[in-house]
Write a protein that holds these residues in place. Structure first.
Motif, PDB file in Angstrom:
ATOM      1  N   THR A   1      71.631  90.222  97.952  1.00  0.00           N
ATOM      2  CA  THR A   1      70.414  90.673  97.270  1.00  0.00           C
ATOM      3  C   THR A   1      70.688  91.912  96.430  1.00  0.00           C
ATOM      4  OG1 THR A   1      69.074  89.806  99.091  1.00  0.00           O
ATOM      5  CG2 THR A   1      68.009  91.349  97.601  1.00  0.00           C
ATOM      6  N   ASN A   2      71.490  92.836  96.958  1.00  0.00           N
ATOM      7  CA  ASN A   2      71.820  94.053  96.209  1.00  0.00           C
ATOM      8  C   ASN A   2      72.625  93.739  94.951  1.00  0.00           C
ATOM      9  OD1 ASN A   2      70.487  95.735  97.967  1.00  0.00           O
ATOM     10  ND2 ASN A   2      72.296  96.216  99.188  1.00  0.00           N
ATOM     11  N   VAL A   3      73.577  92.816  95.066  1.00  0.00           N
ATOM     12  CA  VAL A   3      74.380  92.452  93.896  1.00  0.00           C
ATOM     13  C   VAL A   3      73.510  91.770  92.846  1.00  0.00           C
ATOM     14  CG1 VAL A   3      76.217  90.916  93.078  1.00  0.00           C
ATOM     15  CG2 VAL A   3      76.601  92.349  95.082  1.00  0.00           C
ATOM     16  N   VAL A   4      72.608  90.888  93.279  1.00  0.00           N
ATOM     17  CA  VAL A   4      71.721  90.198  92.334  1.00  0.00           C
ATOM     18  C   VAL A   4      70.828  91.198  91.616  1.00  0.00           C
ATOM     19  CG1 VAL A   4      69.773  88.598  92.150  1.00  0.00           C
ATOM     20  CG2 VAL A   4      71.754  87.988  93.537  1.00  0.00           C
ATOM     21  N   ARG A   5      70.277  92.141  92.363  1.00  0.00           N
ATOM     22  CA  ARG A   5      69.428  93.160  91.745  1.00  0.00           C
ATOM     23  C   ARG A   5      70.224  93.983  90.733  1.00  0.00           C
ATOM     24  NH1 ARG A   5      67.908  98.584  94.724  1.00  0.00           N
ATOM     25  NH2 ARG A   5      70.146  98.386  94.907  1.00  0.00           N
ATOM     26  N   SER A   6      71.440  94.370  91.106  1.00  0.00           N
ATOM     27  CA  SER A   6      72.277  95.164  90.209  1.00  0.00           C
ATOM     28  C   SER A   6      72.684  94.349  88.988  1.00  0.00           C
ATOM     29  CB  SER A   6      73.521  95.657  90.960  1.00  0.00           C
ATOM     30  OG  SER A   6      73.148  96.446  92.076  1.00  0.00           O
ATOM     31  N   TYR A   7      72.993  93.068  89.208  1.00  0.00           N
ATOM     32  CA  TYR A   7      73.347  92.207  88.081  1.00  0.00           C
ATOM     33  C   TYR A   7      72.200  92.150  87.071  1.00  0.00           C
ATOM     34  CZ  TYR A   7      74.358  88.208  85.187  1.00  0.00           C
ATOM     35  OH  TYR A   7      74.563  87.407  84.087  1.00  0.00           O
ATOM     36  N   GLU A   8      70.968  92.049  87.565  1.00  0.00           N
ATOM     37  CA  GLU A   8      69.816  91.998  86.658  1.00  0.00           C
ATOM     38  C   GLU A   8      69.768  93.234  85.767  1.00  0.00           C
ATOM     39  OE1 GLU A   8      65.173  92.555  87.426  1.00  0.00           O
ATOM     40  OE2 GLU A   8      65.880  90.567  88.048  1.00  0.00           O
ATOM     41  N   MET A   9      70.027  94.402  86.347  1.00  0.00           N
ATOM     42  CA  MET A   9      69.982  95.640  85.573  1.00  0.00           C
ATOM     43  C   MET A   9      71.059  95.656  84.488  1.00  0.00           C
ATOM     44  SD  MET A   9      67.485  97.462  86.717  1.00  0.00           S
ATOM     45  CE  MET A   9      67.896  99.051  86.016  1.00  0.00           C
ATOM     46  N   TYR A  10      72.296  95.333  84.875  1.00  0.00           N
ATOM     47  CA  TYR A  10      73.389  95.339  83.899  1.00  0.00           C
ATOM     48  C   TYR A  10      73.194  94.241  82.846  1.00  0.00           C
ATOM     49  CZ  TYR A  10      75.967  98.627  86.852  1.00  0.00           C
ATOM     50  OH  TYR A  10      76.356  99.739  87.564  1.00  0.00           O
ATOM     51  N   ALA A  11      72.703  93.076  83.277  1.00  0.00           N
ATOM     52  CA  ALA A  11      72.493  91.970  82.335  1.00  0.00           C
ATOM     53  C   ALA A  11      71.428  92.321  81.302  1.00  0.00           C
ATOM     54  CB  ALA A  11      72.103  90.703  83.096  1.00  0.00           C
ATOM     55  N   GLN A  12      70.366  92.993  81.736  1.00  0.00           N
ATOM     56  CA  GLN A  12      69.323  93.405  80.797  1.00  0.00           C
ATOM     57  C   GLN A  12      69.856  94.426  79.797  1.00  0.00           C
ATOM     58  OE1 GLN A  12      66.277  94.658  83.593  1.00  0.00           O
ATOM     59  NE2 GLN A  12      65.076  92.810  83.230  1.00  0.00           N
ATOM     60  N   LYS A  13      70.685  95.325  80.267  1.00  0.00           N
ATOM     61  CA  LYS A  13      71.194  96.382  79.385  1.00  0.00           C
ATOM     62  C   LYS A  13      72.217  95.852  78.389  1.00  0.00           C
ATOM     63  CE  LYS A  13      73.156 101.018  79.188  1.00  0.00           C
ATOM     64  NZ  LYS A  13      72.090 101.469  78.260  1.00  0.00           N
ATOM     65  N   PHE A  14      73.061  94.917  78.838  1.00  0.00           N
ATOM     66  CA  PHE A  14      74.182  94.499  78.001  1.00  0.00           C
ATOM     67  C   PHE A  14      74.026  93.100  77.404  1.00  0.00           C
ATOM     68  CE2 PHE A  14      76.098  97.724  80.871  1.00  0.00           C
ATOM     69  CZ  PHE A  14      76.421  98.655  79.893  1.00  0.00           C
ATOM     70  N   GLY A  15      72.792  92.614  77.335  1.00  0.00           N
ATOM     71  CA  GLY A  15      72.524  91.401  76.562  1.00  0.00           C
ATOM     72  C   GLY A  15      72.921  90.101  77.212  1.00  0.00           C
ATOM     73  N   ALA A  16      72.866  90.035  78.550  1.00  0.00           N
ATOM     74  CA  ALA A  16      73.175  88.777  79.243  1.00  0.00           C
ATOM     75  C   ALA A  16      71.945  88.251  79.976  1.00  0.00           C
ATOM     76  CB  ALA A  16      74.323  88.989  80.228  1.00  0.00           C
ATOM     77  N   PHE A  17      70.752  88.603  79.461  1.00  0.00           N
ATOM     78  CA  PHE A  17      69.510  88.244  80.152  1.00  0.00           C
ATOM     79  C   PHE A  17      68.687  87.229  79.365  1.00  0.00           C
ATOM     80  CE2 PHE A  17      65.334  89.321  82.180  1.00  0.00           C
ATOM     81  CZ  PHE A  17      65.731  89.176  83.498  1.00  0.00           C
ATOM     82  N   GLU A  18      69.269  86.667  78.287  1.00  0.00           N
ATOM     83  CA  GLU A  18      68.529  85.692  77.495  1.00  0.00           C
ATOM     84  C   GLU A  18      68.154  84.502  78.364  1.00  0.00           C
ATOM     85  OE1 GLU A  18      71.470  86.870  76.697  1.00  0.00           O
ATOM     86  OE2 GLU A  18      71.513  87.646  74.646  1.00  0.00           O
TER      87      GLU A  18
END
Length: 461
Positions: free
Chosen positions: A257-274
């Protein structure tokens, strides 16, 4: 939200009724009504008819459109009743231009297990729906909103997810609605009604997540959560309600859960959240612990177990997750560096193919999880500043070297040509030489085929 929504796409249904002198009342129901009241677009329309079967009405509709309008209408499909998949009524489907339309009769207070289709009343139908915000009707014939549960409009305004009748009855009717409640909470930022929350925590519902629901439905609901605005919040809710093991088997709940939450933050910042790419990155984050497995066959087997066996997703999704993990493995060798050669960076892009940005974000999430606790759908963690700086440097290097699409590069001398040049039969050595050749071409982007042939000859000595 007090204004009645303006509806144009369904006027063909009204004309169908008038043209064929049908006595049926047409109601649009569910997400389309909810979204229109919220001022959002929706391209899927669910229609109920009150005194005929869905296929019968769809035939009238198709005939009218073909003979009296310029719209394009598809053929009629039928989704048969399937109680295990949550389909209790036969549904006719068709498309008018780019609009998907599902047609069924009103749900009754109890379903028939045989082939007979029992038509209910509008109130019965509303009470059999999942949540009050999805149980409102738009009556097409006279342009009226019907909120027969008496709560839908208020709950939409108050941003509450509530069941039309008792949560126990609604969830026992279809336990997958517990997952849907989490999905809507993440998608819309709504809070769960307290009684609904309590029922979702019961052992009965928890057990259903393990053995009482089709794996396909679990997979669909999970993908719906990932496609919401707050996928990490949804995964955390799955853990808090005790559904984690039912969906993901033996994966560690807290660290995942912690990794998924952190991934969401980095993905939003670096353009991997499309939205079109979000699914693969989050599934890879859910399965991040698999990257610790050194044996590639075992890694693939573990991913297959969750993605194919447990969630019934596709082989393509499984293979793309493996690509993300391949990139993460390559990044492990670079995590302590801030300067990289062109070849080192190229290896990451080649290993993860089009998913290289997801690999970088996942590597950040694994090595530098975000701080903070998720309480509501709008809570955000705090990213590690050092990792953000490292990620920016790496992404800038990829852009500077123009390596974004290097994964598509083909070797200038293919495997068959290598075999002829070295007069060897194919074997494991071919994979090695082609890999070395790609790295040579990355290192020297202007290299010619003749120069690569020389490389092949030297390689074979």
């Amino acid at each position: 939200m007090e204004n009645t929504p303006s509806i144009h796409l369904t006027q063909n249904e009204v004309m169908t009724v008038l043209h064929f002198k049908l006595s049926t009342i047409i109601r649009v129901v569910g997400g389309w009504v909810r979204d229109k009241l919220l001022g959002k677009e929706s391209h899927d329309i669910d229609i109920t008819v009150d005194n005929m079967q869905s296929y019968q009405f769809s035939q009238y509709l198709q005939k009218y459109i073909n003979e009296n309008t310029q719209h394009n209408v598809s053929g009629i499909g039928i989704i048969h009743k399937n109680h295990s998949a949550g389909k209790h009524l036969e549904t006719a489907t068709l498309r008018i231009d780019n609009i998907a339309i599902d047609i069924c009769c009103l749900r009754a207070s109890d379903y028939c297990d045989n082939d007979e289709e029992k038509i209910g009343t509008p109130l019965e139908d509303a009470q059999r729906r999942d949540f009050t915000i999805n149980a409102m009707f738009y009556r097409v014939n006279d342009d009226q909103i019907e909120d027969l549960t008496g709560c839908g409009l208020n709950d939409l305004k108050s941003r509450i997810i509530r069941t039309p009748i008792s949560p126990k009855e609604t969830l026992h009717d279809d336990p997958a609605r517990a997952l849907r409640a989490i999905r809507f909470s993440g998608k819309m930022g709504f809070v769960l009604d307290e009684e609904l929350e309590q029922e979702m925590k019961t052992k009965y519902i928890g057990d259903k997540m393990i053995s009482g629901l089709s794996r396909e439905r679990l997979g669909r609901e999970l993908i719906g959560m990932i496609q919401s605005d707050r996928p990490a919040y949804c995964i955390d809710q799955i853990r808090q309600f005790g559904y984690f093991k039912g969906l993901f088997g033996d994966l560690d709940e807290i660290t995942t859960t912690n990794v998924v939450r952190s991934y969401e933050m980095y993905a939003q910042k670096f353009g991997a959240f499309e939205l079109g790419r979000r699914e693969i990155g989050f599934l890879a984050a859910l399965l991040y612990s698999v990257t610790r497995e050194t044996n590639q066959k075992k890694r693939m087997a573990k991913i297959h177990s969750v993605i194919i066996d447990s969630l019934k997703l596709s082989v393509k999704e499984r293979n793309n997750i493996i690509l993300v993990h391949n990139g993460v493995k390559e990044l492990e060798q670079l995590s302590n560096k801030k300067e990289w050669t062109r070849v080192e960076v190229g290896r990451i892009v080649v290993a993860s193919a089009e998913w290289w940005k997801e690999s970088i974000c996942l590597s950040c999430a694994i090595h530098a999880p975000c701080d903070g606790v998720l309480v509501s759908p709008y809570d955000k963690g705090v990213m590690n500043k050092t990792m953000v700086e490292w990620c920016n440097l790496l992404l800038n290097k990829i852009a500077l070297e123009k390596l974004e699409n290097i994964w598509q590069m083909k070797p200038l001398v293919n495997g068959e040509e290598c075999s002829k040049i070295l007069q060897r039969k194919g074997g494991p050595w071919l994979k090695e030489i082609l890999k070395d050749m790609i790295e040579l071409q990355i290192e020297k982007p202007m290299i010619t085929k003749d120069e690569v042939v020389v490389f092949v000859l030297k390689w074979g000595q």
